[in-house]
Write a protein that holds these residues in place. Sequence first.
Motif, mmCIF file in Angstrom:
data_model
loop_
_atom_site.group_PDB
_atom_site.id
_atom_site.type_symbol
_atom_site.label_atom_id
_atom_site.label_comp_id
_atom_site.label_asym_id
_atom_site.label_seq_id
_atom_site.Cartn_x
_atom_site.Cartn_y
_atom_site.Cartn_z
ATOM 1 N N GLN A 1 -12.995 -1.027 -0.134
ATOM 2 C CA GLN A 1 -11.963 -2.039 0.108
ATOM 3 C C GLN A 1 -12.605 -3.415 0.311
ATOM 4 O O GLN A 1 -12.159 -4.425 -0.225
ATOM 5 C CB GLN A 1 -11.139 -1.648 1.326
ATOM 6 N N VAL B 1 -1.246 6.551 1.639
ATOM 7 C CA VAL B 1 -2.617 6.147 1.997
ATOM 8 C C VAL B 1 -2.625 5.031 3.036
ATOM 9 O O VAL B 1 -3.677 4.462 3.327
ATOM 10 C CB VAL B 1 -3.394 5.707 0.743
ATOM 11 N N GLN B 2 -1.458 4.670 3.572
ATOM 12 C CA GLN B 2 -1.426 3.587 4.558
ATOM 13 C C GLN B 2 -2.236 3.917 5.795
ATOM 14 O O GLN B 2 -2.967 3.075 6.343
ATOM 15 C CB GLN B 2 0.028 3.277 4.949
ATOM 16 N N VAL C 1 0.857 -1.186 0.000
ATOM 17 C CA VAL C 1 0.000 0.000 0.000
ATOM 18 C C VAL C 1 0.893 1.235 0.000
ATOM 19 O O VAL C 1 1.841 1.323 0.799
ATOM 20 C CB VAL C 1 -0.921 0.003 1.239
ATOM 21 N N PRO C 2 0.649 2.201 -0.912
ATOM 22 C CA PRO C 2 1.471 3.417 -0.924
ATOM 23 C C PRO C 2 1.496 4.087 0.445
ATOM 24 O O PRO C 2 0.494 4.095 1.171
ATOM 25 C CB PRO C 2 0.778 4.297 -1.967
ATOM 26 N N THR D 1 -7.066 -2.786 -7.008
ATOM 27 C CA THR D 1 -6.374 -2.151 -5.869
ATOM 28 C C THR D 1 -5.796 -0.800 -6.268
ATOM 29 O O THR D 1 -5.747 0.135 -5.469
ATOM 30 C CB THR D 1 -5.256 -3.062 -5.346
ATOM 31 N N LYS E 1 -6.204 8.571 -2.404
ATOM 32 C CA LYS E 1 -5.340 9.749 -2.518
ATOM 33 C C LYS E 1 -6.134 11.032 -2.746
ATOM 34 O O LYS E 1 -5.741 12.120 -2.310
ATOM 35 C CB LYS E 1 -4.363 9.556 -3.671
ATOM 36 N N PHE F 1 -6.397 2.762 -4.410
ATOM 37 C CA PHE F 1 -5.369 3.686 -3.933
ATOM 38 C C PHE F 1 -5.600 5.107 -4.478
ATOM 39 O O PHE F 1 -5.439 6.091 -3.751
ATOM 40 C CB PHE F 1 -3.987 3.189 -4.367
ATOM 41 N N GLU F 2 -5.964 5.205 -5.754
ATOM 42 C CA GLU F 2 -6.205 6.521 -6.354
ATOM 43 C C GLU F 2 -7.366 7.231 -5.665
ATOM 44 O O GLU F 2 -7.335 8.438 -5.416
ATOM 45 C CB GLU F 2 -6.483 6.365 -7.849
#
Length: 539
Positions: free
Chosen positions: A77, A19-20, A15-16, A51, A59, A55-56
Motif C-alpha cells: 500500500q 478488505v476494509q 475500499v471493498p 489499487t 482478498k 485489493f485483489e
Amino acid sequence: MLRLIGSHYHFRRAVPVAVQARLGRTEISLSLQTQSKLVARERAAALYARTGALFEKAKTMDTDLSREDLIALLTEQGKIIREQEELLTLADEAFRAEKRALQADHAMTLMDQVQKEGAFISFATESLRTLETRLQNMMQKVFTASAVSKKEKDMLREQISSLSTLIVDLGKHRPAGLAEAPANSPPEATLPARAIRPASPLLSVMAEKFVFADRDKSEDTKKATRKTVELFTQAFGDMPVRQITGTIAGEFFDLLSGLPATHGKGRAGLPIREAVAQARERAQETVSGKTVKNHFSRLSALWMHLVQRDMAERNPWAGWDFNITRKIVRRGWTDDELALLARTPWKGTAVSQNTWAGIISIGMFTGMRLGEICNLRHQDTEVIDGVPCFHIRPHPEEGWSPKTSAGTRIIPVHSGLLRMKGLNLFQDNGEHYLFPDLTVSSTGERGDNFARAFSKHKKRIGIPEDVTFHSFRHTVSTKLRNQEAHIRELWIDTVLGHEASHKSQGTMTYTSGIEVANLKQVIEALHYPPECLIAKGEI
C-alpha cells in the motif's frame, strides 16, 4: 472517481468491504495535483489499476493474517502511494523543463532579431552619414561659390532635393520596432524623428487614481481592489500597465487558482507564491473559481479606464473562462436550525459570551449585515423622536462605510434587544465600539475573529453550508414580507438598506416622527419561538 476540490482534481476510490478491515481504511483518496481534467484522468487510470491489484492481493490472503503478511500488505500500500508521488514529481519536473526550453527558444529568437536589426542600423548609420556630408558640401558650394553659374546652381539644387528625398525614404523603410541607433553609433549619425510613446504609469498609480481616490466607490470596493492589487504586486512587482499582457494575466490566473482557501483570512499570511507552493505541497483545498473571477473583475474594471484613455492597448483581464463548478444558493434559517444554534452553548474563546449572543441577536432582530454590526459604536445608538435607534452611517475617521448608499439608515431597536442582559446598548462603559473584543483582519475587516468562530461553530453542530450569518437577512426579510398588509414594502427596504425601486420622500429621509414610528412598527413585527432565542427569558 475524480473529484474537483478547489481548483485541483483528486482521486477517490472506495475500499471493498471484504478488505476494509485488513487495509484499515474505507477509501483511498489522493491529490492528483493538476487542474487539467485530461491529465487527471490519465493519472487516475494508473492509480485505479494499482489499487485494484492491491485489493485483489488483499482478498487472496488468509482470513487470519500473520504479522509478516500484514507488514507485506502495508508495504504494498505504501509503495503505491510513493510511486504516485514520484509520478507527480516527475510530471511537474517535465513541465518545468519544457517551460525552460520554450523560454530559451524565445530568447534565441529575440537575440537573432536584435542581431539583424543591429546590422541594419550600422548600414543605415554609415549611409546617412555619407549622404549628410555630401548634402552639406553641396549646400556650401551653392551658397558660397560665386563662380558657379545659375544653371549649375539649379542642377545642384535638384541633386540636394534628390538626396533629401533619399534620406527620408531610407528612414521610412527601417524595420518596425527600431527607435534609435545603438549607444556606440557615431554621434553625428542622426536618424529621422519618430513619435515617442509616453512612459507607461505604474499599476499602483492607476489604481489610486481611478479606484482609491474615487469618492463614488464604496469602501468595500476599495478594500477588495486593494487586496487584488497587493496580490499582483507580491507576484510581479508594481509593473507599468502597458507591460501587463495576457501572458502576465494568465500566470496571475494560475497563481490565484492555486491559493489555499484560507489565504487572507488570518492576521498575516504568506506571500502569494509561497502560499501557492505550500498549498500544492500539502494538497490543501484551494480558492473557488468565483474568488478568481472577483479578482479579475476588479482589474478589468480598472483597465476599462486605461483603454479609454489610451494608457493601455487592450484589457488582458477580460474574456477569461472561470471554473465555477458549484454555486451555493443562500437561504434563510428555519426554526429548527435556530433552535439548534440557540441550545448549543458557545464555549469558544475567540469572543466573549456577551459578544457572541449580542451579535447573533442583533442580526435576528434587525437583518443587519455582519460588517455593520461589528462596526457599531456607542455613538451609533441614538434616541430619535423618543425611539431608541441604531444609526448605520460611514465612519470616515476609521475608513469604514456601509456597502451601498442605501446602507446609511436608521433602524429602531427591537424591544427584546433593549431587555437583553449583557448588551447594554445605551450604557456608556468607556468603550468606543459596542463589541470591543472584536479583532481587525489584515485587510481591515473588523470582526474577523467572530466570523471565523461562527463559521466553525455552525459547521460543527451540523448547520448546512447554504445557511450563513448573512442568512439572518433572508430570515428577517421573509418574516417581514409575510406580515400584515399594513407594513409597506418601502419600509422593509429602508430597514434592510435595500435600494428602492423608485425615489420618494420616504426613501430620501426617515428622521421625522411618523417615519421612525413606521420603521419601529416594522421591527416590532419580528417574532421568534422562545426556543430559537440565544438569550432565553431575556428577549
